[in-house]
Design an enzyme around this catalytic site. Structure first.
Site, mmCIF file in Angstrom:
data_model
loop_
_atom_site.group_PDB
_atom_site.id
_atom_site.type_symbol
_atom_site.label_atom_id
_atom_site.label_comp_id
_atom_site.label_asym_id
_atom_site.label_seq_id
_atom_site.Cartn_x
_atom_site.Cartn_y
_atom_site.Cartn_z
ATOM 1 C CE LYS A 15 -1.974 -1.015 3.928
ATOM 2 N NZ LYS A 15 -1.227 -2.254 4.198
ATOM 3 N NE ARG A 90 -3.836 -0.949 10.047
ATOM 4 C CZ ARG A 90 -2.803 -0.401 9.413
ATOM 5 N NH1 ARG A 90 -2.829 0.848 9.054
ATOM 6 N NH2 ARG A 90 -1.735 -1.125 9.135
ATOM 7 N NE ARG A 129 7.520 -2.045 6.338
ATOM 8 C CZ ARG A 129 6.191 -1.902 6.495
ATOM 9 N NH1 ARG A 129 5.445 -1.529 5.478
ATOM 10 N NH2 ARG A 129 5.646 -2.168 7.659
ATOM 11 N NE ARG A 162 6.687 0.319 10.488
ATOM 12 C CZ ARG A 162 5.515 0.237 9.845
ATOM 13 N NH1 ARG A 162 5.379 0.769 8.635
ATOM 14 N NH2 ARG A 162 4.490 -0.361 10.401
ATOM 15 N NE ARG A 173 2.387 -4.286 11.544
ATOM 16 C CZ ARG A 173 3.462 -4.114 10.783
ATOM 17 N NH1 ARG A 173 4.647 -4.469 11.215
ATOM 18 N NH2 ARG A 173 3.346 -3.581 9.597
HETATM 19 P P1 ADP Z 1 2.293 -1.842 3.220
HETATM 20 O O1 ADP Z 1 2.276 -0.342 3.210
HETATM 21 O O2 ADP Z 1 1.074 -2.422 2.566
HETATM 22 O O3 ADP Z 1 2.534 -2.400 4.588
HETATM 23 P P2 ADP Z 1 4.832 -1.568 1.817
HETATM 24 O O4 ADP Z 1 4.518 -0.745 0.618
HETATM 25 O O5 ADP Z 1 5.528 -0.906 2.928
HETATM 26 O O6 ADP Z 1 3.494 -2.313 2.322
HETATM 27 O O7 ADP Z 1 5.677 -2.835 1.313
HETATM 28 C C1 ADP Z 1 6.153 -3.805 2.236
HETATM 29 C C2 ADP Z 1 7.543 -4.263 1.807
HETATM 30 O O8 ADP Z 1 7.437 -5.000 0.580
HETATM 31 C C3 ADP Z 1 8.526 -3.134 1.522
HETATM 32 O O9 ADP Z 1 9.803 -3.548 1.936
HETATM 33 C C4 ADP Z 1 8.482 -2.957 -0.001
HETATM 34 O O10 ADP Z 1 9.719 -2.486 -0.536
HETATM 35 C C5 ADP Z 1 8.173 -4.369 -0.475
HETATM 36 N N1 ADP Z 1 7.296 -4.407 -1.651
HETATM 37 C C6 ADP Z 1 6.266 -3.577 -1.952
HETATM 38 N N2 ADP Z 1 5.663 -3.930 -3.109
HETATM 39 C C7 ADP Z 1 6.340 -5.033 -3.549
HETATM 40 C C8 ADP Z 1 6.218 -5.881 -4.732
HETATM 41 N N3 ADP Z 1 5.276 -5.680 -5.654
HETATM 42 N N4 ADP Z 1 7.082 -6.899 -4.839
HETATM 43 C C9 ADP Z 1 8.042 -7.119 -3.918
HETATM 44 N N5 ADP Z 1 8.208 -6.371 -2.800
HETATM 45 C C10 ADP Z 1 7.385 -5.338 -2.626
HETATM 46 P P1 ADP Z 2 1.555 -1.359 7.704
HETATM 47 O O1 ADP Z 2 2.860 -1.240 7.035
HETATM 48 O O2 ADP Z 2 1.281 -2.621 8.403
HETATM 49 O O3 ADP Z 2 0.430 -1.001 6.807
HETATM 50 P P2 ADP Z 2 1.235 1.121 9.192
HETATM 51 O O4 ADP Z 2 2.448 1.958 9.100
HETATM 52 O O5 ADP Z 2 0.072 1.473 8.361
HETATM 53 O O6 ADP Z 2 1.673 -0.374 8.949
HETATM 54 O O7 ADP Z 2 0.739 1.067 10.702
HETATM 55 C C1 ADP Z 2 1.620 0.794 11.767
HETATM 56 C C2 ADP Z 2 0.829 0.709 13.050
HETATM 57 O O8 ADP Z 2 0.194 1.975 13.335
HETATM 58 C C3 ADP Z 2 -0.319 -0.294 13.061
HETATM 59 O O9 ADP Z 2 0.121 -1.605 13.374
HETATM 60 C C4 ADP Z 2 -1.220 0.296 14.161
HETATM 61 O O10 ADP Z 2 -0.695 0.024 15.443
HETATM 62 C C5 ADP Z 2 -1.085 1.785 13.915
HETATM 63 N N1 ADP Z 2 -2.102 2.242 12.955
HETATM 64 C C6 ADP Z 2 -1.886 2.727 11.700
HETATM 65 N N2 ADP Z 2 -3.036 3.051 11.104
HETATM 66 C C7 ADP Z 2 -4.031 2.774 12.001
HETATM 67 C C8 ADP Z 2 -5.441 2.858 11.979
HETATM 68 N N3 ADP Z 2 -6.089 3.303 10.876
HETATM 69 N N4 ADP Z 2 -6.127 2.486 13.071
HETATM 70 C C9 ADP Z 2 -5.494 2.053 14.174
HETATM 71 N N5 ADP Z 2 -4.165 1.910 14.257
HETATM 72 C C10 ADP Z 2 -3.428 2.266 13.189
#
Ligand code: ADP
Ligand code: ADP
Length: 218
Positions: A15, A90, A129, A162, A173
């Site tokens: 995302k 969420r 990541r 992180r 998560r």
């Molecule tokens: P989210 O925001 O849904 O948690 P991220 O965009 O942070 O996911 O992506 C999670 C990890 O996977 C990051 O280390 C990113 O570089 C990697 N990643 C994202 N998209 C892809 C993809 N299409 N193929 C392989 N790795 C990916």
């Molecule tokens: P991810 O890469 O898993 O998408 P985020 O960076 O979006 O992680 O979120 C990290 C953490 O921040 C979550 O595990 C949660 O603890 C908190 N968080 C983020 N967005 C929300 C939300 N919309 N509602 C509640 N907690 C949230």
């Protein structure tokens, strides 16, 4: 008409990566609730203090504070043309609150891309990541390595892992996602805005698929 997009998908689905690329391409702000929380934690605000224990455990921060934080962000000047929301909503309560907020502004959600990735891929994506301190740009040791290890390609800031990307916290998560966030798939499907996107392919290919379905941004 402003364009509000909600990126939906499990932790690790891609995302944030896609939201940042879309934001650069179409000029809409990237609104990431996780980034907003991490900024508050870095600046040691009251909100940051409240949120940190939940985030460390991989649990959701309570709805009322999360909703207020995102509402405040959406009321800023740069969201007049819309926004790309990532990590929010969420929960069903958050989704309803977002609908109400946008409704009051005379707007609505235009598109909800649901990025689908097999469960076994999520863990390897998150544990590899690396995130940048300055703007939350993300990289992956194997799948999307930075040009120089430990340094962000986009702004030169330090990359870190992180604390909530540890295997134990990631497991919680993902569990929390299935319990509390997955119901939003049906919520948005019923509203007619959900589009399923295969997220298990190259980053650029996922991005192209998203660009193909994006509403026009003025
Ligand atoms: P989210 O925001 O849904 O948690 P991220 O965009 O942070 O996911 O992506 C999670 C990890 O996977 C990051 O280390 C990113 O570089 C990697 N990643 C994202 N998209 C892809 C993809 N299409 N193929 C392989 N790795 C990916
Ligand atoms: P991810 O890469 O898993 O998408 P985020 O960076 O979006 O992680 O979120 C990290 C953490 O921040 C979550 O595990 C949660 O603890 C908190 N968080 C983020 N967005 C929300 C939300 N919309 N509602 C509640 N907690 C949230």
């Amino acid at each position: 008409m402003p364009v509000f997009i909600v990126m939906l998908g499990a932790p690790g689905a891609g995302k944030g990566t896609q939201a940042k690329m879309l934001s650069r391409r179409v000029g809409l702000p990237h609104v990431s609730s996780g980034d907003l929380f991490r900024e508050n934690i870095k600046n040691q605000t009251e909100l940051g203090k409240l949120a940190s224990s939940y985030i460390e455990a991989g649990d959701l921060v309570p709805d009322n504070v999360t909703i207020a934080m995102v509402q405040d962000r959406l009321s800023r000047e740069d969201c007049v043309k819309g926004a790309i929301l990532d990590g929010f909503p969420r929960t069903t309560a958050q989704a309803e609150a977002l609908d109400e907020t946008l409704d009051e502004m005379g707007f609505e959600i235009g598109l909800v891309p649901f990025i689908q990735v097999p469960n076994q891929v999520l863990m390897e994506r998150l544990t590899g990541r690396w995130t940048c301190r300055e703007h939350g740009h993300v990289f992956h040791t194997l799948f999307n390595p930075p040009a120089q290890p430990g340094i962000c390609d986009h702004d030169g800031s330090e990359l870190y892992q992180r604390p909530d990307d540890s295997p134990e916290t990631v497991a919680n998560r993902i569990k929390v996602y299935f319990e509390q966030t997955a119901p939003l798939i049906d919520y948005y499907r019923q509203n007619g805005v959900l589009v399923e996107i295969d997220g298990d392919r190259e980053i650029e290919d996922v991005n192209q698929a998203l660009m193909d379905i994006l509403p026009t941004v003025d």
